[in-house]
Scaffold this motif. Structure first.
Motif, PDB file in Angstrom:
ATOM      1  N   ASP A 144      31.271  -2.598 -54.730  1.00 20.13           N
ATOM      2  CA  ASP A 144      32.364  -1.430 -55.378  1.00 20.13           C
ATOM      3  C   ASP A 144      32.229   0.444 -53.393  1.00 20.13           C
ATOM      4  N   LYS A 145      31.096   0.546 -53.259  1.00 20.56           N
ATOM      5  CA  LYS A 145      31.093   1.071 -52.154  1.00 20.56           C
ATOM      6  C   LYS A 145      29.395   1.350 -51.295  1.00 20.56           C
ATOM      7  N   PHE A 146      29.801   1.184 -49.816  1.00 15.04           N
ATOM      8  CA  PHE A 146      28.468   1.311 -49.452  1.00 15.04           C
ATOM      9  C   PHE A 146      27.983   2.447 -49.215  1.00 15.04           C
ATOM     10  N   GLU A 147      27.011   2.506 -50.570  1.00  9.55           N
ATOM     11  CA  GLU A 147      25.990   3.343 -50.535  1.00  9.55           C
ATOM     12  C   GLU A 147      25.519   3.719 -49.785  1.00  9.55           C
ATOM     13  N   VAL A 194      35.452   3.299 -47.844  1.00 11.52           N
ATOM     14  CA  VAL A 194      34.770   4.364 -47.279  1.00 11.52           C
ATOM     15  C   VAL A 194      34.712   5.403 -48.436  1.00 11.52           C
ATOM     16  N   SER A 195      36.715   5.786 -48.538  1.00 13.66           N
ATOM     17  CA  SER A 195      36.857   7.057 -49.275  1.00 13.66           C
ATOM     18  C   SER A 195      35.876   7.425 -50.517  1.00 13.66           C
ATOM     19  N   VAL A 196      35.192   6.720 -50.632  1.00 17.89           N
ATOM     20  CA  VAL A 196      34.349   6.751 -51.560  1.00 17.89           C
ATOM     21  C   VAL A 196      32.867   6.994 -51.525  1.00 17.89           C
ATOM     22  N   ILE A 243      37.137   4.966 -36.053  1.00 14.21           N
ATOM     23  CA  ILE A 243      37.680   6.450 -36.933  1.00 14.21           C
ATOM     24  C   ILE A 243      35.858   6.817 -37.528  1.00 14.21           C
ATOM     25  N   ILE A 244      36.917   8.624 -37.267  1.00 14.61           N
ATOM     26  CA  ILE A 244      35.154   9.006 -37.921  1.00 14.61           C
ATOM     27  C   ILE A 244      35.946  10.491 -38.541  1.00 14.61           C
ATOM     28  N   LEU A 245      34.843  10.504 -39.629  1.00 12.51           N
ATOM     29  CA  LEU A 245      35.172  11.100 -40.680  1.00 12.51           C
ATOM     30  C   LEU A 245      34.138  11.915 -40.812  1.00 12.51           C
ATOM     31  N   ASN A 246      35.505  13.457 -40.790  1.00 11.99           N
ATOM     32  CA  ASN A 246      34.418  14.703 -40.394  1.00 11.99           C
ATOM     33  C   ASN A 246      33.786  15.209 -41.759  1.00 11.99           C
TER      34      ASN A 246
END
Ligand code: GLN
Length: 247
Positions: A144-147, A194-196, A243-246
């Motif tokens: 589901d997500k990359f917890e 990644v967005s979640v 990609i760097i998530l700020n």
């Protein structure tokens, strides 16, 4: 050297082959190579980023250009940090094992849909004596997500189903090479998840040479506050994305 005249085989590989196969078996091996069978599968291992990586027909043969991806990660992240790194589609485990040696305070997880690939990766873990890596037989599309991961790395299958590829990939696992949605399905699924995923700070991808814009577009669709950089290979093609998530 006579037998090498009309065969695509370097001197070093030939010497390795001679150690492993003699007499009639050597002739059989040379004939296979003439038909395009990868010499790496016959030798049984490759050198990747200074590490010996065992290979079989269950895994993609690690490519020289993937070493750039490892180098990019090495240059982008402080190696004292203690991070959880996920390598999606680990195959032989070459990326995970190289990262485990660089990021000695971090924990690396390599996943792959193929259980045969995971057993090769585990052999490579043993061979390279790294402890901070674990390999898990898992399908990305069931997650589901990359917890609790900080960094996502992937060199996924990215060749579109309609694209013609050279003979050298014919004997490799086809599901490690070809991907749906014009070769973008893995990138889209990872970016979406990644967005979640609250902790993920970095994504590193190896990409096909015409996919930079499409992947930047996927970032634009799914991500909010981020920076994306692309890097070229030695042939001048855009082949890597960071990609760097700020947050
Ligand atoms: N991660 C592995 C490699 O880079 C396998 C990649 C794949 O099977 N697409 O060699």
């Amino acid at each position: 050297m006579n037998h090498l005249n009309n065969i695509n085989l370097g001197e070093a590989d030939y010497n390795e082959l001679k150690k492993k196969y003699q007499g009639e078996n050597l002739d059989i091996a040379l004939n296979k190579i003439k038909e395009g069978y990868p010499v790496q599968y016959l030798i049984g291992n490759v050198n990747f980023y200074g590490n010996i990586i065992k290979v079989s027909e269950s895994v993609l043969i690690p490519r020289y250009e993937t070493e750039f991806l490892v180098d990019l990660i090495k240059k982008s992240i402080n190696n004292n940090e203690s991070l959880k790194i996920l390598d999606i589609g680990t195959g032989s485990g070459c990326i995970s094992i190289s990262l485990a040696k660089i990021f000695i305070n971090s924990q690396i997880t390599g996943i792959d849909i193929s259980s045969d690939a995971i057993s090769i990766a585990n052999k490579n873990k043993e061979l390279n004596k790294v402890l901070n890596v674990e390999f898990v037989n898992k399908d990305l599309f069931t997650i589901d997500k990359f917890e609790d991961f900080d960094v996502i790395v992937s060199n996924p299958p990215y060749v579109s189903l309609t694209e013609d590829v050279g003979i050298e990939t014919k004997y490799e696992p086809q599901n490690a090479i070809f991907a749906d949605n014009n070769g973008l399905i893995f990138y889209e699924d990872i970016i979406k998840k990644v967005s979640v995923s609250p902790r993920v700070k970095h994504i590193f991808f190896e990409i096909g040479m015409n996919q930079k814009e499409e992947i930047e577009n996927l970032c634009n669709i799914y991500l909010k506050d981020y920076n994306v950089s692309s890097y070229k290979d030695l042939a001048g093609k855009n082949r890597y994305i960071h990609i760097i998530l700020n947050k």
